[in-house]
Design a protein around this motif. Structure first.
Motif, short mmCIF file in Angstrom:
data_model
loop_
_atom_site.label_atom_id
_atom_site.label_comp_id
_atom_site.label_asym_id
_atom_site.label_seq_id
_atom_site.Cartn_x
_atom_site.Cartn_y
_atom_site.Cartn_z
N MET A 1 0.79 -1.26 -0.13
CA MET A 1 -0.31 -0.18 0.00
C MET A 1 1.43 1.05 0.14
O MET A 1 0.57 2.14 -0.40
N LYS A 2 1.52 1.19 1.13
CA LYS A 2 2.74 2.60 0.94
C LYS A 2 3.27 2.73 -0.55
O LYS A 2 3.26 3.51 -1.19
N TYR A 3 3.80 1.36 -1.62
CA TYR A 3 3.85 2.25 -3.06
C TYR A 3 2.71 2.52 -3.31
O TYR A 3 3.37 3.60 -4.51
N ILE A 4 1.69 2.84 -3.57
CA ILE A 4 0.25 2.80 -3.70
C ILE A 4 0.39 4.05 -4.11
O ILE A 4 0.33 5.35 -4.73
N CYS A 5 0.59 4.60 -2.63
CA CYS A 5 0.57 5.94 -2.26
C CYS A 5 1.35 6.49 -2.76
O CYS A 5 1.34 7.75 -3.30
N VAL A 6 3.11 6.45 -2.91
CA VAL A 6 3.97 6.72 -3.73
C VAL A 6 3.57 7.27 -4.85
O VAL A 6 4.16 8.58 -5.54
#
Length: 114
Positions: A1-6
């Motif tokens: 999910m962190k990479y989706i936000c980035v």
């Protein structure tokens, strides 16, 4: 999910490509403002090329491309803020379809991993 936000943050910055392109189109060809706007566009595309490759190392190509459609939503927002364009019913429906598509692709991947 962190990479989706980035990725979403990165795509917001990338969407400035369209904003500066439109601003350049409103200036006289090869005027200083025109050159500055297009320099920003070229820098934006260079940064995009590098960051996009880094994103693809961390998430799947299908997921990244599905999220890339959010640029259209940013374009609608920038059009309203910077050019006083109207946000029509059709634009809202289109943005909702894009968001639903992104959610379907991302949620389908998460379910298939379990």
């Amino acid at each position: 999910m962190k990479y989706i936000c980035v990725l979403q943050l990165f795509l917001m910055v990338y969407s400035f490509f369209g904003l500066f392109s439109k601003m350049a189109s409103q200036e006289d060809f090869l005027s200083w403002k025109f050159i500055i706007y297009y320099a920003v566009v070229i820098c934006n595309l260079g940064i995009y090329a590098i960051v996009w490759q880094q994103i693809l190392k961390r998430i799947s190509l299908v997921e990244a491309y599905a999220n890339k459609a959010v640029i259209i939503i940013w374009g609608i927002l920038w059009g309203k803020i910077f050019f006083q364009e109207q946000i029509t019913y059709n634009k809202i429906v289109g943005a909702l379809i894009i968001i639903c598509g992104i959610i379907l692709v991302v949620s389908d991947k998460e379910e298939s991993c379990e």
